[in-house]
Design an enzyme around this catalytic site. Structure first.
Site, short mmCIF file in Angstrom:
data_model
loop_
_atom_site.label_atom_id
_atom_site.label_comp_id
_atom_site.label_asym_id
_atom_site.label_seq_id
_atom_site.Cartn_x
_atom_site.Cartn_y
_atom_site.Cartn_z
NE ARG A 106 25.59 2.91 0.60
CZ ARG A 106 25.24 3.64 1.67
NH1 ARG A 106 25.26 3.12 2.88
NH2 ARG A 106 24.86 4.90 1.53
CG HIS A 133 27.48 9.13 -0.28
ND1 HIS A 133 26.45 8.57 -1.02
CD2 HIS A 133 27.09 9.07 1.03
CE1 HIS A 133 25.49 8.19 -0.20
NE2 HIS A 133 25.84 8.48 1.03
CD GLN A 136 24.40 12.38 2.56
OE1 GLN A 136 24.11 11.22 2.80
NE2 GLN A 136 23.74 13.40 3.08
CG ASP A 225 30.93 11.10 6.74
OD1 ASP A 225 30.14 10.49 7.50
OD2 ASP A 225 31.40 10.58 5.70
CB CYS A 265 26.18 12.46 5.23
SG CYS A 265 27.60 11.61 5.92
NE ARG A 293 20.97 10.60 0.62
CZ ARG A 293 21.67 9.53 0.98
NH1 ARG A 293 22.09 9.39 2.21
NH2 ARG A 293 21.98 8.60 0.08
N1 CP Z 1 24.03 9.00 4.66
C1 CP Z 1 23.85 7.75 4.23
O1 CP Z 1 24.16 7.39 3.10
O2 CP Z 1 23.30 6.90 5.15
P1 CP Z 1 23.21 5.33 5.02
O3 CP Z 1 24.61 4.80 5.01
O4 CP Z 1 22.43 4.88 6.24
O5 CP Z 1 22.51 4.99 3.74
N1 NVA Z 2 31.83 8.16 4.75
C1 NVA Z 2 30.77 7.30 5.25
C2 NVA Z 2 29.45 7.76 4.73
C3 NVA Z 2 28.29 6.95 5.21
C4 NVA Z 2 26.98 7.45 4.68
C5 NVA Z 2 31.04 5.87 4.85
O1 NVA Z 2 31.44 5.65 3.70
O2 NVA Z 2 30.88 4.99 5.68
#
Ligand code: CP
Ligand code: NVA
Length: 308
Positions: A106, A133, A136, A225, A265, A293
Protein backbone atom coordinates in the site's frame (compact mmCIF):
# COMPACT_ATOMS: atom_id res chain seq x y z
CA UNK A 1 12.41 -12.09 -13.63
CA UNK A 2 9.84 -14.86 -13.79
CA UNK A 3 7.51 -14.06 -16.70
CA UNK A 4 4.69 -16.18 -15.33
CA UNK A 5 4.35 -14.47 -11.95
CA UNK A 6 0.77 -13.21 -11.58
CA UNK A 7 0.64 -9.77 -10.03
CA UNK A 8 -2.62 -8.19 -8.88
CA UNK A 9 -2.14 -4.50 -9.67
CA UNK A 10 -5.60 -3.59 -11.02
CA UNK A 11 -8.91 -5.44 -11.49
CA UNK A 12 -8.44 -5.24 -15.24
CA UNK A 13 -5.51 -7.69 -14.99
CA UNK A 14 -8.01 -10.49 -14.34
CA UNK A 15 -10.13 -10.02 -17.46
CA UNK A 16 -13.90 -10.61 -17.35
CA UNK A 17 -13.87 -14.42 -17.14
CA UNK A 18 -10.99 -14.34 -14.68
CA UNK A 19 -12.85 -11.91 -12.46
CA UNK A 20 -16.09 -13.93 -12.50
CA UNK A 21 -14.19 -17.18 -11.84
CA UNK A 22 -12.29 -15.62 -8.96
CA UNK A 23 -15.52 -14.38 -7.35
CA UNK A 24 -16.87 -17.97 -7.57
CA UNK A 25 -13.64 -19.23 -6.03
CA UNK A 26 -13.89 -16.66 -3.19
CA UNK A 27 -17.41 -17.92 -2.40
CA UNK A 28 -16.09 -21.49 -2.13
CA UNK A 29 -13.07 -20.46 -0.07
CA UNK A 30 -15.32 -18.55 2.36
CA UNK A 31 -17.49 -21.65 2.82
CA UNK A 32 -14.40 -23.84 3.35
CA UNK A 33 -12.99 -21.41 5.88
CA UNK A 34 -16.26 -21.22 7.79
CA UNK A 35 -16.35 -25.03 7.86
CA UNK A 36 -12.87 -25.03 9.44
CA UNK A 37 -11.28 -26.47 6.30
CA UNK A 38 -9.20 -23.61 4.91
CA UNK A 39 -6.52 -25.14 2.64
CA UNK A 40 -3.02 -24.95 4.13
CA UNK A 41 -1.61 -23.65 0.86
CA UNK A 42 0.97 -21.27 2.34
CA UNK A 43 2.73 -23.60 4.75
CA UNK A 44 6.36 -22.51 4.96
CA UNK A 45 5.69 -19.25 3.07
CA UNK A 46 6.09 -15.68 4.28
CA UNK A 47 4.18 -12.72 2.84
CA UNK A 48 5.64 -9.23 3.25
CA UNK A 49 3.07 -6.49 3.84
CA UNK A 50 4.61 -3.11 2.98
CA UNK A 51 2.42 -0.23 4.18
CA UNK A 52 3.24 3.43 3.59
CA UNK A 53 -0.24 4.54 4.67
CA UNK A 54 -2.54 3.70 7.58
CA UNK A 55 -4.78 0.64 7.41
CA UNK A 56 -7.14 -1.34 9.59
CA UNK A 57 -9.07 -3.65 7.28
CA UNK A 58 -6.46 -4.34 4.62
CA UNK A 59 -3.54 -4.95 6.93
CA UNK A 60 -5.43 -7.08 9.46
CA UNK A 61 -7.34 -9.10 6.86
CA UNK A 62 -4.19 -9.87 4.86
CA UNK A 63 -2.36 -10.99 8.02
CA UNK A 64 -5.28 -13.14 9.16
CA UNK A 65 -5.74 -14.59 5.66
CA UNK A 66 -2.09 -15.60 5.35
CA UNK A 67 -2.23 -17.16 8.83
CA UNK A 68 -5.38 -19.10 7.89
CA UNK A 69 -3.49 -20.54 4.89
CA UNK A 70 -0.75 -21.73 7.27
CA UNK A 71 1.74 -19.05 6.22
CA UNK A 72 3.34 -16.13 8.03
CA UNK A 73 2.85 -12.43 7.42
CA UNK A 74 5.50 -9.79 8.06
CA UNK A 75 4.36 -6.17 8.43
CA UNK A 76 6.93 -3.73 7.02
CA UNK A 77 6.66 0.05 7.25
CA UNK A 78 8.81 2.62 5.50
CA UNK A 79 10.82 3.13 8.70
CA UNK A 80 12.53 -0.17 7.96
CA UNK A 81 13.06 -0.30 4.21
CA UNK A 82 12.64 3.29 2.90
CA UNK A 83 11.67 1.96 -0.50
CA UNK A 84 13.21 3.99 -3.31
CA UNK A 85 15.18 6.12 -0.84
CA UNK A 86 17.66 3.86 0.93
CA UNK A 87 17.92 1.77 -2.21
CA UNK A 88 16.16 1.66 -5.56
CA UNK A 89 12.84 -0.14 -6.02
CA UNK A 90 14.39 -2.68 -8.46
CA UNK A 91 17.14 -3.56 -5.96
CA UNK A 92 14.68 -3.86 -3.09
CA UNK A 93 12.36 -6.02 -5.21
CA UNK A 94 15.15 -8.43 -6.14
CA UNK A 95 16.24 -8.77 -2.50
CA UNK A 96 12.71 -9.19 -1.12
CA UNK A 97 12.02 -11.89 -3.76
CA UNK A 98 14.80 -13.99 -2.21
CA UNK A 99 12.99 -14.13 1.16
CA UNK A 100 9.29 -13.75 0.52
CA UNK A 101 6.67 -15.73 -1.41
CA UNK A 102 4.35 -12.74 -1.87
CA UNK A 103 4.51 -8.95 -1.53
CA UNK A 104 1.48 -6.86 -0.59
CA UNK A 105 2.04 -3.10 -0.90
CA UNK A 106 0.00 0.00 0.00
CA UNK A 107 1.66 3.19 -1.14
CA UNK A 108 1.09 6.50 -2.94
CA UNK A 109 2.13 6.07 -6.57
CA UNK A 110 0.73 3.32 -8.80
CA UNK A 111 3.95 3.59 -10.83
CA UNK A 112 5.97 2.44 -7.78
CA UNK A 113 3.82 -0.67 -7.41
CA UNK A 114 4.21 -1.39 -11.12
CA UNK A 115 7.98 -0.93 -10.93
CA UNK A 116 8.16 -3.23 -7.90
CA UNK A 117 6.18 -5.86 -9.79
CA UNK A 118 8.43 -5.64 -12.85
CA UNK A 119 11.47 -6.54 -10.75
CA UNK A 120 9.90 -8.96 -8.30
CA UNK A 121 10.13 -12.72 -8.86
CA UNK A 122 7.19 -13.20 -6.49
CA UNK A 123 3.63 -11.91 -6.92
CA UNK A 124 2.87 -8.31 -5.94
CA UNK A 125 -0.60 -7.28 -4.74
CA UNK A 126 -1.77 -3.66 -4.86
CA UNK A 127 -3.29 -2.94 -1.45
CA UNK A 128 -4.22 0.66 -2.44
CA UNK A 129 -2.50 3.49 -4.26
CA UNK A 130 -3.63 7.05 -4.90
CA UNK A 131 -4.93 5.75 -8.25
CA UNK A 132 -6.65 2.43 -7.45
CA UNK A 133 -7.97 0.14 -4.71
CA UNK A 134 -8.60 -3.16 -6.54
CA UNK A 135 -8.71 -5.45 -3.46
CA UNK A 136 -11.59 -3.35 -2.15
CA UNK A 137 -13.75 -3.55 -5.26
CA UNK A 138 -13.03 -7.24 -5.77
CA UNK A 139 -14.28 -7.94 -2.22
CA UNK A 140 -17.25 -5.61 -2.75
CA UNK A 141 -18.26 -7.59 -5.83
CA UNK A 142 -18.22 -10.70 -3.62
CA UNK A 143 -20.57 -8.92 -1.19
CA UNK A 144 -22.88 -7.81 -4.01
CA UNK A 145 -22.94 -11.33 -5.41
CA UNK A 146 -23.92 -12.69 -1.97
CA UNK A 147 -26.63 -10.09 -1.40
CA UNK A 148 -28.10 -9.72 -4.91
CA UNK A 149 -27.15 -13.06 -6.46
CA UNK A 150 -25.24 -11.51 -9.36
CA UNK A 151 -22.64 -8.90 -10.25
CA UNK A 152 -23.88 -7.95 -13.72
CA UNK A 153 -27.02 -6.20 -14.95
CA UNK A 154 -26.78 -3.81 -12.01
CA UNK A 155 -26.89 -0.06 -11.58
CA UNK A 156 -24.20 1.08 -9.13
CA UNK A 157 -24.36 4.71 -7.96
CA UNK A 158 -21.10 6.02 -6.50
CA UNK A 159 -21.59 9.33 -4.68
CA UNK A 160 -18.73 11.65 -3.72
CA UNK A 161 -15.03 11.99 -4.44
CA UNK A 162 -13.71 10.63 -7.75
CA UNK A 163 -10.85 8.83 -6.00
CA UNK A 164 -9.00 5.48 -6.03
CA UNK A 165 -12.16 3.59 -5.04
CA UNK A 166 -14.21 5.32 -7.77
CA UNK A 167 -11.54 4.50 -10.37
CA UNK A 168 -11.51 0.84 -9.36
CA UNK A 169 -15.30 0.88 -9.85
CA UNK A 170 -14.65 2.25 -13.33
CA UNK A 171 -12.32 -0.70 -13.94
CA UNK A 172 -15.09 -3.04 -12.77
CA UNK A 173 -17.43 -1.43 -15.31
CA UNK A 174 -14.80 -1.97 -17.98
CA UNK A 175 -14.95 -5.72 -17.37
CA UNK A 176 -18.54 -6.29 -16.31
CA UNK A 177 -21.96 -5.32 -17.59
CA UNK A 178 -22.53 -2.63 -14.96
CA UNK A 179 -24.28 0.72 -15.31
CA UNK A 180 -21.95 2.83 -13.13
CA UNK A 181 -23.27 6.26 -12.20
CA UNK A 182 -20.69 8.53 -10.56
CA UNK A 183 -22.19 11.61 -8.94
CA UNK A 184 -19.52 14.14 -8.11
CA UNK A 185 -18.53 17.77 -8.61
CA UNK A 186 -16.55 18.81 -11.71
CA UNK A 187 -13.51 19.45 -9.49
CA UNK A 188 -13.55 15.95 -7.98
CA UNK A 189 -14.04 14.07 -11.26
CA UNK A 190 -12.09 10.74 -11.40
CA UNK A 191 -10.13 12.03 -14.41
CA UNK A 192 -11.14 12.19 -18.06
CA UNK A 193 -7.98 10.53 -19.38
CA UNK A 194 -8.38 7.59 -16.99
CA UNK A 195 -12.06 7.28 -17.80
CA UNK A 196 -11.59 7.38 -21.56
CA UNK A 197 -8.78 4.83 -21.53
CA UNK A 198 -10.71 2.51 -19.20
CA UNK A 199 -13.94 2.65 -21.19
CA UNK A 200 -12.50 1.91 -24.61
CA UNK A 201 -14.08 -1.41 -25.54
CA UNK A 202 -15.76 -1.62 -22.13
CA UNK A 203 -18.56 -4.05 -21.39
CA UNK A 204 -20.36 -1.74 -18.96
CA UNK A 205 -21.08 1.98 -19.03
CA UNK A 206 -20.02 4.91 -16.88
CA UNK A 207 -21.92 8.17 -16.50
CA UNK A 208 -20.36 11.02 -14.52
CA UNK A 209 -22.96 13.52 -13.36
CA UNK A 210 -23.30 16.38 -10.89
CA UNK A 211 -26.89 15.35 -10.18
CA UNK A 212 -26.91 12.91 -7.21
CA UNK A 213 -30.67 12.26 -7.49
CA UNK A 214 -30.37 11.22 -11.13
CA UNK A 215 -27.55 8.83 -10.20
CA UNK A 216 -29.39 7.37 -7.22
CA UNK A 217 -32.75 6.77 -8.90
CA UNK A 218 -33.26 3.06 -9.46
CA UNK A 219 -29.79 2.12 -8.21
CA UNK A 220 -29.18 -1.41 -6.92
CA UNK A 221 -26.21 -0.15 -4.89
CA UNK A 222 -25.47 3.26 -3.35
CA UNK A 223 -21.76 3.50 -2.58
CA UNK A 224 -19.63 6.19 -1.02
CA UNK A 225 -16.14 6.82 0.37
CA UNK A 226 -14.41 9.60 2.30
CA UNK A 227 -14.24 13.04 0.68
CA UNK A 228 -10.50 13.43 1.33
CA UNK A 229 -8.32 10.34 1.00
CA UNK A 230 -5.10 9.54 2.86
CA UNK A 231 -2.45 12.06 1.85
CA UNK A 232 -4.98 14.81 1.11
CA UNK A 233 -6.76 15.26 4.45
CA UNK A 234 -5.73 18.94 4.60
CA UNK A 235 -8.16 19.54 1.70
CA UNK A 236 -11.19 18.40 3.69
CA UNK A 237 -12.79 21.86 4.12
CA UNK A 238 -12.60 22.59 0.38
CA UNK A 239 -13.88 19.09 -0.47
CA UNK A 240 -16.73 19.35 2.00
CA UNK A 241 -17.89 22.57 0.34
CA UNK A 242 -17.84 20.83 -3.05
CA UNK A 243 -19.30 17.48 -2.02
CA UNK A 244 -22.09 18.30 0.49
CA UNK A 245 -24.80 17.64 -2.16
CA UNK A 246 -23.42 14.11 -2.67
CA UNK A 247 -23.82 12.86 0.92
CA UNK A 248 -25.30 9.36 1.19
CA UNK A 249 -28.37 9.94 3.36
CA UNK A 250 -31.99 8.84 3.80
CA UNK A 251 -33.15 11.01 0.89
CA UNK A 252 -30.82 9.27 -1.55
CA UNK A 253 -31.81 5.85 -0.23
CA UNK A 254 -35.49 6.74 -0.75
CA UNK A 255 -34.68 7.74 -4.35
CA UNK A 256 -32.94 4.43 -4.96
CA UNK A 257 -35.64 2.30 -3.35
CA UNK A 258 -35.96 -0.10 -0.46
CA UNK A 259 -34.03 -2.97 -2.08
CA UNK A 260 -30.92 -0.93 -2.74
CA UNK A 261 -27.74 -1.84 -0.83
CA UNK A 262 -25.86 0.89 1.05
CA UNK A 263 -22.10 0.39 0.81
CA UNK A 264 -18.97 2.15 2.09
CA UNK A 265 -15.43 0.79 1.93
CA UNK A 266 -14.68 2.25 5.41
CA UNK A 267 -13.23 3.99 7.31
CA UNK A 268 -16.23 6.33 7.32
CA UNK A 269 -16.30 9.91 8.46
CA UNK A 270 -19.82 9.63 9.85
CA UNK A 271 -21.93 12.72 9.31
CA UNK A 272 -19.80 13.83 6.39
CA UNK A 273 -20.06 11.55 3.32
CA UNK A 274 -22.60 9.23 5.00
CA UNK A 275 -25.14 9.78 7.76
CA UNK A 276 -25.44 7.50 10.80
CA UNK A 277 -28.97 6.71 9.66
CA UNK A 278 -27.70 5.42 6.29
CA UNK A 279 -24.73 3.55 7.70
CA UNK A 280 -26.63 1.87 10.52
CA UNK A 281 -29.89 1.42 8.60
CA UNK A 282 -31.43 -1.87 7.39
CA UNK A 283 -30.04 -1.51 3.84
CA UNK A 284 -26.43 -1.07 4.97
CA UNK A 285 -24.00 -3.93 4.31
CA UNK A 286 -20.84 -2.07 5.30
CA UNK A 287 -19.66 -4.60 7.89
CA UNK A 288 -20.31 -7.53 5.54
CA UNK A 289 -18.10 -5.67 3.08
CA UNK A 290 -15.41 -5.37 5.75
CA UNK A 291 -15.61 -9.11 6.49
CA UNK A 292 -15.35 -9.96 2.82
CA UNK A 293 -12.03 -8.14 2.56
CA UNK A 294 -10.65 -11.26 4.24
CA UNK A 295 -12.30 -13.78 1.93
CA UNK A 296 -11.78 -11.73 -1.23
CA UNK A 297 -8.10 -11.16 -0.56
CA UNK A 298 -7.54 -14.82 0.27
CA UNK A 299 -8.88 -15.62 -3.20
CA UNK A 300 -6.56 -13.00 -4.71
CA UNK A 301 -3.57 -14.50 -2.89
CA UNK A 302 -4.37 -17.98 -4.25
CA UNK A 303 -4.80 -16.55 -7.78
CA UNK A 304 -1.40 -14.89 -7.51
CA UNK A 305 0.22 -18.10 -6.29
CA UNK A 306 -1.47 -20.13 -9.05
CA UNK A 307 -3.38 -22.28 -6.55
CA UNK A 308 -7.06 -21.50 -7.30
N1 CP B 1 -11.19 -0.09 3.20
C1 CP B 1 -9.90 -0.15 3.54
O1 CP B 1 -9.02 -0.39 2.72
O2 CP B 1 -9.66 0.05 4.87
P1 CP B 1 -8.23 0.28 5.51
O3 CP B 1 -7.69 1.57 4.96
O4 CP B 1 -8.48 0.36 7.00
O5 CP B 1 -7.33 -0.86 5.14
N1 NVA C 1 -10.11 6.64 -0.69
C1 NVA C 1 -9.67 6.21 0.63
C2 NVA C 1 -9.88 4.74 0.79
C3 NVA C 1 -9.47 4.21 2.13
C4 NVA C 1 -9.70 2.74 2.26
C5 NVA C 1 -8.21 6.58 0.82
O1 NVA C 1 -7.44 6.38 -0.12
O2 NVA C 1 -7.86 7.07 1.88
Amino acid sequence: MAETTSHFLALTGLGREGLLDLIDYAVRLKDQTRAGACPQSMTGMTAGLIFHKASLRTRVSFEVGVNQFGGQAMFITDREIQLGVRESIPDAARVLSRYLSLIVIRTFHQADVEELSRWSDVPVINALTDLLHPCQIFSDLLTIREKLGRVEGLRIAYLGDGNNVARSWINAARLLEIDLQIATSPKTHPGNDFLQAAMEGARGGVTVTDDPSAAARGADVLYTDVWASMGEKEQIAERTALLEPFRLDAARIAEAGERCLVMHCLPAERGREITDEAMDGPQSVVFDQAENRLHGQKAIIMWCLGKT
